[in-house]
Design a protein around this motif. Sequence first.
Motif, PDB file in Angstrom:
ATOM      1  N   ASN A 195      35.779  40.492  34.268  1.00  0.00           N
ATOM      2  CA  ASN A 195      36.985  39.701  34.356  1.00  0.00           C
ATOM      3  C   ASN A 195      37.569  39.968  35.734  1.00  0.00           C
ATOM      4  O   ASN A 195      37.953  41.074  36.040  1.00  0.00           O
ATOM      5  N   ARG A 252      40.237  39.483  38.744  1.00  0.00           N
ATOM      6  CA  ARG A 252      41.611  39.074  39.069  1.00  0.00           C
ATOM      7  C   ARG A 252      41.907  39.585  40.443  1.00  0.00           C
ATOM      8  O   ARG A 252      41.575  40.698  40.773  1.00  0.00           O
ATOM      9  N   ARG A 288      46.089  32.903  47.340  1.00  0.00           N
ATOM     10  CA  ARG A 288      46.974  32.870  46.187  1.00  0.00           C
ATOM     11  C   ARG A 288      46.461  31.925  45.087  1.00  0.00           C
ATOM     12  O   ARG A 288      46.551  32.218  43.912  1.00  0.00           O
ATOM     13  N   GLU A 289      45.917  30.768  45.528  1.00  0.00           N
ATOM     14  CA  GLU A 289      45.458  29.789  44.544  1.00  0.00           C
ATOM     15  C   GLU A 289      44.263  30.300  43.757  1.00  0.00           C
ATOM     16  O   GLU A 289      43.930  29.769  42.710  1.00  0.00           O
ATOM     17  N   GLN A 290      43.600  31.350  44.267  1.00  0.00           N
ATOM     18  CA  GLN A 290      42.451  31.885  43.538  1.00  0.00           C
ATOM     19  C   GLN A 290      42.827  33.054  42.645  1.00  0.00           C
ATOM     20  O   GLN A 290      41.964  33.664  42.013  1.00  0.00           O
ATOM     21  N   ALA A 291      44.095  33.396  42.627  1.00  0.00           N
ATOM     22  CA  ALA A 291      44.523  34.493  41.777  1.00  0.00           C
ATOM     23  C   ALA A 291      44.447  34.058  40.313  1.00  0.00           C
ATOM     24  O   ALA A 291      44.295  32.881  40.015  1.00  0.00           O
ATOM     25  N   GLY A 292      44.542  35.003  39.432  1.00  0.00           N
ATOM     26  CA  GLY A 292      44.486  34.671  38.010  1.00  0.00           C
ATOM     27  C   GLY A 292      43.181  35.130  37.399  1.00  0.00           C
ATOM     28  O   GLY A 292      42.270  35.566  38.089  1.00  0.00           O
ATOM     29  N   HIS A 293      43.122  35.022  36.080  1.00  0.00           N
ATOM     30  CA  HIS A 293      41.942  35.520  35.379  1.00  0.00           C
ATOM     31  C   HIS A 293      40.764  34.584  35.540  1.00  0.00           C
ATOM     32  O   HIS A 293      40.911  33.372  35.456  1.00  0.00           O
ATOM     33  N   SER A 294      39.603  35.152  35.739  1.00  0.00           N
ATOM     34  CA  SER A 294      38.395  34.345  35.639  1.00  0.00           C
ATOM     35  C   SER A 294      37.292  35.253  35.124  1.00  0.00           C
ATOM     36  O   SER A 294      37.350  36.469  35.292  1.00  0.00           O
ATOM     37  N   LEU A 295      36.339  34.670  34.462  1.00  0.00           N
ATOM     38  CA  LEU A 295      35.302  35.478  33.841  1.00  0.00           C
ATOM     39  C   LEU A 295      33.968  35.174  34.497  1.00  0.00           C
ATOM     40  O   LEU A 295      33.557  34.022  34.590  1.00  0.00           O
ATOM     41  N   GLY A 318      31.435  31.961  30.896  1.00  0.00           N
ATOM     42  CA  GLY A 318      32.192  32.341  32.084  1.00  0.00           C
ATOM     43  C   GLY A 318      32.650  31.133  32.878  1.00  0.00           C
ATOM     44  O   GLY A 318      32.322  29.995  32.551  1.00  0.00           O
ATOM     45  N   ASP A 319      33.411  31.390  33.927  1.00  0.00           N
ATOM     46  CA  ASP A 319      33.965  30.303  34.737  1.00  0.00           C
ATOM     47  C   ASP A 319      33.059  29.936  35.896  1.00  0.00           C
ATOM     48  O   ASP A 319      32.979  28.787  36.289  1.00  0.00           O
ATOM     49  N   ASN A 360      48.282  27.105  37.595  1.00  0.00           N
ATOM     50  CA  ASN A 360      47.863  28.504  37.630  1.00  0.00           C
ATOM     51  C   ASN A 360      49.075  29.386  37.917  1.00  0.00           C
ATOM     52  O   ASN A 360      49.568  29.429  39.036  1.00  0.00           O
ATOM     53  N   ALA A 416      49.312  32.473  38.209  1.00  0.00           N
ATOM     54  CA  ALA A 416      49.047  33.629  39.073  1.00  0.00           C
ATOM     55  C   ALA A 416      49.284  33.317  40.543  1.00  0.00           C
ATOM     56  O   ALA A 416      49.361  34.219  41.364  1.00  0.00           O
ATOM     57  N   VAL A 417      49.415  32.030  40.878  1.00  0.00           N
ATOM     58  CA  VAL A 417      49.746  31.644  42.249  1.00  0.00           C
ATOM     59  C   VAL A 417      51.087  32.244  42.653  1.00  0.00           C
ATOM     60  O   VAL A 417      51.309  32.616  43.791  1.00  0.00           O
ATOM     61  N   PHE A 451      40.826  29.243  30.251  1.00  0.00           N
ATOM     62  CA  PHE A 451      40.028  30.428  30.535  1.00  0.00           C
ATOM     63  C   PHE A 451      38.717  30.376  29.765  1.00  0.00           C
ATOM     64  O   PHE A 451      38.600  29.666  28.772  1.00  0.00           O
ATOM     65  N   ALA A 452      37.769  31.150  30.239  1.00  0.00           N
ATOM     66  CA  ALA A 452      36.457  31.165  29.592  1.00  0.00           C
ATOM     67  C   ALA A 452      36.498  32.027  28.333  1.00  0.00           C
ATOM     68  O   ALA A 452      37.265  32.987  28.247  1.00  0.00           O
ATOM     69  N   TRP A 453      35.679  31.654  27.375  1.00  0.00           N
ATOM     70  CA  TRP A 453      35.504  32.487  26.198  1.00  0.00           C
ATOM     71  C   TRP A 453      34.733  33.738  26.618  1.00  0.00           C
ATOM     72  O   TRP A 453      33.850  33.622  27.456  1.00  0.00           O
ATOM     73  N   LEU A 461      37.412  35.659  27.032  1.00  0.00           N
ATOM     74  CA  LEU A 461      38.619  36.123  27.706  1.00  0.00           C
ATOM     75  C   LEU A 461      39.857  35.411  27.159  1.00  0.00           C
ATOM     76  O   LEU A 461      40.926  36.002  27.010  1.00  0.00           O
ATOM     77  N   LEU A 463      43.608  36.762  26.145  1.00  0.00           N
ATOM     78  CA  LEU A 463      44.785  36.373  26.931  1.00  0.00           C
ATOM     79  C   LEU A 463      45.819  35.662  26.060  1.00  0.00           C
ATOM     80  O   LEU A 463      47.020  35.878  26.217  1.00  0.00           O
TER      81      LEU A 463
END
Lengths: 440, 238
Positions: free
Chosen positions: A202, A204, A217-224, A260-261, B46, B48-49, B133-135, B137, B141
């Motif tokens: 995960n 972040r 900043r635009e790439q922040a956040g959760h990604s899997l 995943g993303d 998003n 988180a921006v 978000f992807a499974w 996760l 969340l």
Amino acid sequence: MATNEERAKYQRAFAESATRPVIVDHVHVDGLTFTNPETVTYASKAVFEAKTVAEALQAASASAVELQRLGIFKSIEVTVDAAPYQPPPQVHDPSSPQHIEVTFNVTESSRLAASSGTLIGNAEVDWETNATLRNALFGRAEKLSLNYAVGMRNKAAYMLDYIQPISGDPDRFIHSSSAHQRRPRSLHSQLGLPVMVYIACNTRLLNIPFRASMLVREQAGHSLLSSIKHVLTHDTRNDTHLATQGKLVEWTQEFAGIGGDAKFIKSHVQAQFNQAFFNENLIVSASLWGGLLSMLGGTESRISDRFFLGGPNSLRGFTVRGAGPHDKGAYLGGDAYVAGAAHVYSTMPFKFLRDTFGRSLLLHGFASAGNITQIAPDQFVVPRLLSLFQPGSMRYSVGAGVVFRSGMARLELNYCVPFSAAGTDNFRAGFQVGLGVSFL
Amino acid sequence: MADDDPIVLYQHPPGWGLASRDAACLAVQTALKLARLPFTVNNAGNTAVSPTGELPLLCAGEELFSGFGPCLAYIRNRDTSDVFNALTDEEGASAKAFMSLVQVELQYAKIYWYWFEEDNYTAVTHPRFASRFAWPLNIFLAWRQQRDYHALLSTKFEQVSAEKIYAAASTALDALSARLGDSDWFFASPSALDCCVAAYVSEILGAGSELPTPALATIVRGHPTLVAHAQRVLAQLE
């Protein structure tokens, strides 16, 4: 906001009382549960020496700093107050000392800390785990830490550290350390033995500075990220850190997109050739690295998946990740890169130096070049790859210095002279120290 | 802060025929239009921006403003047509009070309605949140978001229950419609308070068309003057 007049008033009032004589009756340390009281005595006893209000405040904050340096408190609050017992007031004598007490209100940190992390860089994955006991055995600010690291490049190391401050003085301590290192030479050493790794993480981006590039900043956040990685290695070198013979060819492929993303194929190649001459007094070595990140499904790549260039183990003379695409102080990484280096190592010039250092300290000279670029989803890959080799956009560096090789890593100190056409790159002619297990 | 910095509004995506599905974002966008400031919109949604983890976020040159309050303060500074500076001090104070009433009572009611009305959560809120978000996760969340919202509601309500929260929202709406009376706007001309109230009312009505339990939307519909006011504010900006 205080006006100037008010501020002046406060300053006057403070200046008047600052020289007022005091006697420090008590120093309390509240909030100790498992810390031995003797441990805090050393840091706090200086407060008793204070003769005036100003001295008491200074001594109290200096003690708080000393206490903080023991590393066993999460927070320390200092209160200076009148002592509960006051001798009969002598109203007309302002020079009679005021009795005060100083209280340190401390919150102890947790006694056990454990961490585990993966360090990924330079086509190297190190998994490191650490457990630290602080203040837990005797309550005297001692620190016992156990560190275990495993790297993909055949290394595994344990390290046990014990640090005991003497009578609570953060500057005097007993430090004992023991390390053990294991070096299995099996897994990666034969051609044709594929190694598959499944990676799920995960991602972040954290702690982005307030004024960071919006692209970051635009790439922040959760990604899997869910990927399968395959490493094919042919390694005939006689030493992974400074070989005199043999070559390394390593091909890494990572496929992300099983859930995943992120959906991509990431390939990386690494080659190194070593040859010694004159009874191993002169070693010539050449390295070549290259990587390509191909996004699937027309998406744009993420910073955390991209390649980076620069650093003392990569393109020397540049700061770590300090070469390549850039936005407002942030290096964004690239989807394709290539880097190569030629090294010459020689033993020390004089016999007494050779006798002292043997083959663990060598003179080192190098020349390296590299380039990195982004590939937008709508661009063709081949022209972008060819653009990597345009002389005008290349980054170069040359330099000389010494290399120290120890069992676990190699340490190099070089004077580097870098050149770059891109003004946004972060590079500087000067000395650079590199410590690493994988290097260009 | 230059007066010609291009403004980018990072917001939750549009929906229900509204420029944003989130009231605070919609209010900021309405305020920007009211002040006739040119801006571009980023609909990625998003959070988180944002440095504070909340949207709307205004990015003007090098400066960032996150959350309704700071965004509005920035718009007020940049506002050359003086739409937002037309109020007297007394009116300004009263506008501020009503805006915080809306942002607490209606915001909390909205959170409860989306995240703790069982069928709303399963039918709409969870799928929408999880799709970002992807499974697996997204499961974690969503669980964490719900837990955080529960903690937030618990700071105001001893017992997180529908009756109490909706009653508080209903009281707030009563006060707003009493203040509005038969006028077109809360004050002599459109102001930030109009943007704020209209945004919340529109969002709740919009969501009410989709959610299986329309409880909060029913309460809002019980205040026809506010519904008409919201339509008036948004129509003003077309």
